[in-house]
Design a protein around this motif. Sequence first.
Motif, short mmCIF file in Angstrom:
data_model
loop_
_atom_site.label_atom_id
_atom_site.label_comp_id
_atom_site.label_asym_id
_atom_site.label_seq_id
_atom_site.Cartn_x
_atom_site.Cartn_y
_atom_site.Cartn_z
N GLN A 169 55.41 87.20 47.42
CA GLN A 169 54.62 86.97 48.57
C GLN A 169 53.93 88.73 48.77
O GLN A 169 53.24 89.23 49.75
CB GLN A 169 55.81 86.99 49.93
N SER A 170 55.02 89.50 48.18
CA SER A 170 54.30 91.31 48.92
C SER A 170 53.48 91.89 47.85
O SER A 170 52.84 92.52 47.93
CB SER A 170 55.84 91.81 47.95
N PHE A 171 52.80 91.01 46.59
CA PHE A 171 51.87 91.13 46.01
C PHE A 171 50.04 91.33 46.56
O PHE A 171 50.39 90.32 47.75
CB PHE A 171 51.35 89.65 45.01
N LYS A 172 49.59 92.19 46.33
CA LYS A 172 48.89 92.55 47.63
C LYS A 172 47.22 92.39 47.18
O LYS A 172 46.83 91.60 48.00
CB LYS A 172 47.86 94.22 47.13
N GLY A 173 47.13 91.25 46.15
CA GLY A 173 46.21 90.59 45.44
C GLY A 173 44.89 91.71 45.80
O GLY A 173 44.74 92.78 45.45
N LEU A 218 59.80 86.77 37.49
CA LEU A 218 59.27 86.90 38.34
C LEU A 218 59.79 87.18 39.74
O LEU A 218 59.78 88.70 40.20
CB LEU A 218 58.30 85.83 38.98
N TYR A 219 61.27 86.96 40.77
CA TYR A 219 62.12 87.05 40.47
C TYR A 219 62.42 89.15 40.69
O TYR A 219 63.22 89.90 41.00
CB TYR A 219 63.13 86.61 41.14
N ALA A 231 51.05 71.74 40.78
CA ALA A 231 51.98 70.05 41.89
C ALA A 231 53.58 71.27 40.61
O ALA A 231 54.62 70.75 41.42
CB ALA A 231 51.82 69.15 40.75
N ILE A 232 53.54 71.36 40.09
CA ILE A 232 54.95 72.93 39.24
C ILE A 232 55.23 72.87 40.71
O ILE A 232 56.51 73.75 40.74
CB ILE A 232 54.47 72.73 37.84
N LEU A 233 53.82 74.46 40.57
CA LEU A 233 54.46 75.72 41.11
C LEU A 233 54.69 75.44 42.32
O LEU A 233 55.09 76.13 43.27
CB LEU A 233 53.02 76.26 41.46
N ALA A 234 53.96 74.76 43.12
CA ALA A 234 54.33 74.12 44.53
C ALA A 234 55.54 74.02 45.31
O ALA A 234 56.42 74.69 45.95
CB ALA A 234 53.50 73.35 45.54
N GLY A 235 56.56 73.51 44.37
CA GLY A 235 57.96 73.48 44.49
C GLY A 235 58.58 74.26 44.41
O GLY A 235 59.50 75.09 45.41
N PHE A 236 58.65 75.36 43.67
CA PHE A 236 59.19 77.03 43.54
C PHE A 236 58.58 77.70 45.11
O PHE A 236 59.42 77.92 46.35
CB PHE A 236 59.15 77.60 42.09
N VAL A 237 57.50 77.53 45.24
CA VAL A 237 56.82 78.31 46.44
C VAL A 237 57.69 77.35 47.98
O VAL A 237 57.77 78.29 48.95
CB VAL A 237 55.17 77.92 47.12
N THR A 238 58.20 76.16 47.83
CA THR A 238 58.75 75.52 49.65
C THR A 238 60.35 75.55 48.89
O THR A 238 60.85 75.15 49.56
CB THR A 238 57.93 74.14 48.97
N ALA A 239 60.87 75.98 48.06
CA ALA A 239 62.13 75.62 48.07
C ALA A 239 62.85 76.19 49.04
O ALA A 239 64.40 75.52 48.97
CB ALA A 239 62.39 76.71 46.83
N ASP A 240 62.45 77.28 49.64
CA ASP A 240 63.12 77.44 51.00
C ASP A 240 62.85 76.74 52.32
O ASP A 240 63.67 76.71 53.17
CB ASP A 240 63.40 79.36 51.25
N ASN A 255 68.68 85.88 43.13
CA ASN A 255 67.84 87.00 43.29
C ASN A 255 66.26 86.80 43.79
O ASN A 255 64.96 87.03 43.98
CB ASN A 255 67.50 88.02 42.55
N ALA A 256 66.70 85.26 45.06
CA ALA A 256 65.17 84.30 45.04
C ALA A 256 63.97 85.02 46.05
O ALA A 256 65.18 85.58 47.04
CB ALA A 256 65.53 82.85 45.48
N LYS A 257 63.08 85.35 46.39
CA LYS A 257 62.44 85.73 46.70
C LYS A 257 61.40 85.55 47.13
O LYS A 257 60.60 84.03 46.49
CB LYS A 257 61.43 87.16 46.36
N PRO A 258 60.53 85.43 48.43
CA PRO A 258 59.55 84.84 48.74
C PRO A 258 58.46 84.64 48.39
O PRO A 258 58.01 85.49 47.53
CB PRO A 258 58.54 84.71 50.34
N LEU A 259 57.80 83.23 47.96
CA LEU A 259 56.45 83.42 47.01
C LEU A 259 54.51 83.12 47.74
O LEU A 259 54.92 82.15 49.11
CB LEU A 259 56.71 82.25 45.77
#
Length: 376
Positions: A169-173, A218-219, A231-240, A255-259
Amino acid sequence: MSQASEPSPAGPAVTTPRTTRARQIRVVGLAVALAVLAAALVPIVFAMGPPTRDDLLEQAGMKGKQQLVIGVKDDQPGISLRLSNNTWKGFDVDIAYMIASFLGFDRSQVRFLPIESEDRARRQASDGDGFVTVDLVIASYSINKKREEEGAAFSAAYLHTEQSAVTLQSFKGPLSSLQDLAGRAVCSLTTSTSIERLTEAGAKPRGRNRISECIQELYDGKVEAVTTDAAILAGFVTADQPGDDGQRFPVTLKNAKPLRHWDIGSSPQERWGVNTGPNKALRDLVDLALYVSANDEENSTWENAYNANLRWQQQYNPGQPVAEQEQPEARKVEVRQWPWERIALPAPAHPGSPPAPARSASHAGWRGRGRRSSGC
């Protein structure tokens, strides 16, 4: 004056034994001719017409089979995840149960085995003691020509999604294309063509066998992004996040972090299919199951699978569609109920199975962008 005599009426025709015998011969001859014609036509009808569903089950080796073994992923939340109690949950799992039911298997007769990406074409999955050949591979497996050349035989697509990327989530883009990742370490599945595209974009690709390994890197700060199917990545974004039923995906990475999920724009469309191997009759049955699901207005199994596993995730993945919200069109397989009929048969009813709820008329779908498949 004498009266003219009137002609006497003709008497009844006299039936002689010869006449009766002639009629009997004609009737018998006609019956014999019809029987000969029927005997000649029936094999032609059966030989030229499509098979019955039972014919396909027999040809596919499904008749009398006590267990259906299916290779699935075990580390993809929302798609296919093995829980701590050795049960399985996800969209691919629900689609597997749907197809198994059409083949005549109830849930207790379905055995799931984890399968790695590089083993999907060969249909080799691990049972703990070694590798076994599974009947079907339903493992977020994108249809492409290279995999067909490697031996995969795909059904029609059962889901459309597209390639995307996630970062912390901290990635600036900004991150709107793979070119924006130039010079950065990016992880993807070793067997996907994403690795080649990352190289072309000037990124530093790192290949791993499992997408959960990429997310862990990534973590841990070893890579700055992960790319594969949305569809695969969405599940990791939604994990929490809680789903509609209040349950969360039990992802056990450290060491999970928001994505953050990114739409990378030029990504290809992914069409997931079932690998049936060289068993053509089995592929026809899988296609028939998908066709019935897509065209029966009272069959909402696919929609239920989508709603339970994917649709609710969209709110947590703004800006990147998770997957198309309508079942893709399926290949029509002609099967015969009677010799003169060609009809796609409905799925068999199983004792104790509740009737399927009516299909919702309102499921406006996100449409893929018609790009070539990356093969994740």
